[in-house]
Design a protein around this motif. Structure first.
Motif, PDB file in Angstrom:
ATOM      1  N   THR A   2      -7.639  -2.052  -0.447  1.00  0.00           N
ATOM      2  CA  THR A   2      -7.106  -0.738  -0.103  1.00  0.00           C
ATOM      3  C   THR A   2      -7.854   0.300  -0.913  1.00  0.00           C
ATOM      4  N   VAL A   3      -7.625   1.528  -0.641  1.00  0.00           N
ATOM      5  CA  VAL A   3      -8.294   2.600  -1.382  1.00  0.00           C
ATOM      6  C   VAL A   3      -7.245   3.424  -2.098  1.00  0.00           C
ATOM      7  N   SER A   4      -7.424   3.667  -3.377  1.00  0.00           N
ATOM      8  CA  SER A   4      -6.485   4.489  -4.133  1.00  0.00           C
ATOM      9  C   SER A   4      -6.711   5.958  -3.799  1.00  0.00           C
ATOM     10  N   SER A   5      -5.836   6.810  -4.308  1.00  0.00           N
ATOM     11  CA  SER A   5      -5.970   8.236  -4.036  1.00  0.00           C
ATOM     12  C   SER A   5      -7.226   8.827  -4.678  1.00  0.00           C
ATOM     13  N   THR A   6      -7.821   8.101  -5.630  1.00  0.00           N
ATOM     14  CA  THR A   6      -9.054   8.578  -6.260  1.00  0.00           C
ATOM     15  C   THR A   6     -10.295   8.052  -5.548  1.00  0.00           C
ATOM     16  N   GLY A   7     -10.094   7.233  -4.510  1.00  0.00           N
ATOM     17  CA  GLY A   7     -11.224   6.727  -3.741  1.00  0.00           C
ATOM     18  C   GLY A   7     -11.767   5.394  -4.219  1.00  0.00           C
ATOM     19  N   THR A   8     -11.146   4.783  -5.219  1.00  0.00           N
ATOM     20  CA  THR A   8     -11.608   3.490  -5.717  1.00  0.00           C
ATOM     21  C   THR A   8     -10.989   2.355  -4.909  1.00  0.00           C
ATOM     22  N   ALA A   9     -11.785   1.367  -4.587  1.00  0.00           N
ATOM     23  CA  ALA A   9     -11.259   0.202  -3.874  1.00  0.00           C
ATOM     24  C   ALA A   9     -10.475  -0.658  -4.850  1.00  0.00           C
ATOM     25  N   ARG A  10      -9.343  -1.155  -4.399  1.00  0.00           N
ATOM     26  CA  ARG A  10      -8.506  -1.993  -5.249  1.00  0.00           C
ATOM     27  C   ARG A  10      -7.841  -3.045  -4.373  1.00  0.00           C
ATOM     28  N   GLU A  11      -7.842  -4.267  -4.832  1.00  0.00           N
ATOM     29  CA  GLU A  11      -7.174  -5.333  -4.095  1.00  0.00           C
ATOM     30  C   GLU A  11      -5.733  -5.418  -4.547  1.00  0.00           C
ATOM     31  N   LEU A  12      -4.815  -5.374  -3.596  1.00  0.00           N
ATOM     32  CA  LEU A  12      -3.406  -5.538  -3.918  1.00  0.00           C
ATOM     33  C   LEU A  12      -3.082  -7.017  -3.933  1.00  0.00           C
ATOM     34  N   GLY A  13      -1.943  -7.358  -4.505  1.00  0.00           N
ATOM     35  CA  GLY A  13      -1.510  -8.755  -4.535  1.00  0.00           C
ATOM     36  C   GLY A  13      -1.040  -9.221  -3.171  1.00  0.00           C
ATOM     37  N   SER A  38      11.510  -7.850   4.036  1.00  0.00           N
ATOM     38  CA  SER A  38      11.402  -7.069   2.806  1.00  0.00           C
ATOM     39  C   SER A  38      10.447  -5.892   2.962  1.00  0.00           C
ATOM     40  N   ILE A  39      10.568  -4.955   2.008  1.00  0.00           N
ATOM     41  CA  ILE A  39       9.643  -3.834   1.916  1.00  0.00           C
ATOM     42  C   ILE A  39       9.172  -3.756   0.470  1.00  0.00           C
ATOM     43  N   SER A  40       7.876  -3.715   0.279  1.00  0.00           N
ATOM     44  CA  SER A  40       7.298  -3.506  -1.043  1.00  0.00           C
ATOM     45  C   SER A  40       6.641  -2.141  -1.056  1.00  0.00           C
ATOM     46  N   VAL A  41       6.938  -1.352  -2.083  1.00  0.00           N
ATOM     47  CA  VAL A  41       6.322  -0.039  -2.237  1.00  0.00           C
ATOM     48  C   VAL A  41       5.323  -0.144  -3.385  1.00  0.00           C
ATOM     49  N   TRP A  42       4.069   0.134  -3.082  1.00  0.00           N
ATOM     50  CA  TRP A  42       2.983  -0.002  -4.053  1.00  0.00           C
ATOM     51  C   TRP A  42       2.526   1.355  -4.548  1.00  0.00           C
ATOM     52  N   ASP A  43       2.258   1.442  -5.838  1.00  0.00           N
ATOM     53  CA  ASP A  43       1.577   2.585  -6.445  1.00  0.00           C
ATOM     54  C   ASP A  43       0.096   2.233  -6.371  1.00  0.00           C
ATOM     55  N   LEU A  44      -0.667   2.937  -5.547  1.00  0.00           N
ATOM     56  CA  LEU A  44      -2.063   2.571  -5.324  1.00  0.00           C
ATOM     57  C   LEU A  44      -2.962   2.877  -6.504  1.00  0.00           C
ATOM     58  N   ASP A  45      -2.641   3.892  -7.299  1.00  0.00           N
ATOM     59  CA  ASP A  45      -3.468   4.184  -8.470  1.00  0.00           C
ATOM     60  C   ASP A  45      -3.347   3.095  -9.526  1.00  0.00           C
ATOM     61  N   ARG A  46      -2.160   2.548  -9.675  1.00  0.00           N
ATOM     62  CA  ARG A  46      -1.933   1.493 -10.671  1.00  0.00           C
ATOM     63  C   ARG A  46      -2.119   0.096 -10.103  1.00  0.00           C
ATOM     64  N   VAL A  49       3.467  -2.979  -7.739  1.00  0.00           N
ATOM     65  CA  VAL A  49       4.663  -2.759  -6.938  1.00  0.00           C
ATOM     66  C   VAL A  49       5.615  -1.870  -7.723  1.00  0.00           C
ATOM     67  N   MET A  50       6.035  -0.770  -7.112  1.00  0.00           N
ATOM     68  CA  MET A  50       6.997   0.144  -7.731  1.00  0.00           C
ATOM     69  C   MET A  50       8.428  -0.297  -7.441  1.00  0.00           C
ATOM     70  N   MET A  51       8.625  -0.839  -6.252  1.00  0.00           N
ATOM     71  CA  MET A  51       9.966  -1.158  -5.804  1.00  0.00           C
ATOM     72  C   MET A  51       9.871  -2.185  -4.674  1.00  0.00           C
ATOM     73  N   ALA A  52      10.824  -3.084  -4.637  1.00  0.00           N
ATOM     74  CA  ALA A  52      10.933  -4.033  -3.528  1.00  0.00           C
ATOM     75  C   ALA A  52      12.383  -4.015  -3.062  1.00  0.00           C
ATOM     76  N   VAL A  53      12.578  -3.903  -1.768  1.00  0.00           N
ATOM     77  CA  VAL A  53      13.929  -3.863  -1.218  1.00  0.00           C
ATOM     78  C   VAL A  53      14.052  -4.853  -0.073  1.00  0.00           C
ATOM     79  N   ASN A  54      15.261  -5.337   0.122  1.00  0.00           N
ATOM     80  CA  ASN A  54      15.570  -6.255   1.206  1.00  0.00           C
ATOM     81  C   ASN A  54      16.757  -5.702   1.986  1.00  0.00           C
ATOM     82  N   PRO A  55      16.531  -4.731   2.875  1.00  0.00           N
ATOM     83  CA  PRO A  55      17.646  -4.177   3.636  1.00  0.00           C
ATOM     84  C   PRO A  55      18.251  -5.213   4.574  1.00  0.00           C
ATOM     85  N   ALA A  56      19.535  -5.059   4.869  1.00  0.00           N
ATOM     86  CA  ALA A  56      20.203  -5.977   5.795  1.00  0.00           C
ATOM     87  C   ALA A  56      19.714  -5.724   7.214  1.00  0.00           C
TER      88      ALA A  56
END
Length: 83
Positions: A2-13, A38-46, A49-56
């Motif tokens: 993926t690409v962070s907001s600064t334009g650097t390529a970064r591989e997420l888990g 599930s939903i995982s919310v990622w901070d792309l600069d760091r 995962v910022m948050m993971a939720v499992n809605p019903a």
């Protein structure tokens, strides 16, 4: 990759379950990934995962508001999280 907001390529888990949706914020700093029930919310600069939720219920739609809230529709209701 993926690409962070600064334009650097970064591989997420990896995530569990089949990825059905990937929704970035308007500023490109966060990414909501819907996978399985599930939903995982990622901070792309760091690259974390910022948050993971499992809605019903079955996840139908995910969207970001302009002020950074994440709205999730699961077929039964809509939930909104402020990050």
């Amino acid at each position: 990759m993926t690409v962070s907001s600064t334009g650097t390529a970064r591989e997420l888990g990896t995530v569990t379950g089949f990825v059905t949706s990937i929704v970035p914020t308007a500023d490109g700093k966060r990414l909501a990934i819907v996978h399985g029930d599930s939903i995982s919310v990622w901070d792309l600069d760091r690259g974390q995962v910022m948050m993971a939720v499992n809605p019903a219920g079955r996840l139908a739609r995910v969207a970001w508001s302009r002020d950074g809230r994440l709205a999730v529709a699961n077929g039964l209701a809509v939930a909104v999280w402020r990050l």
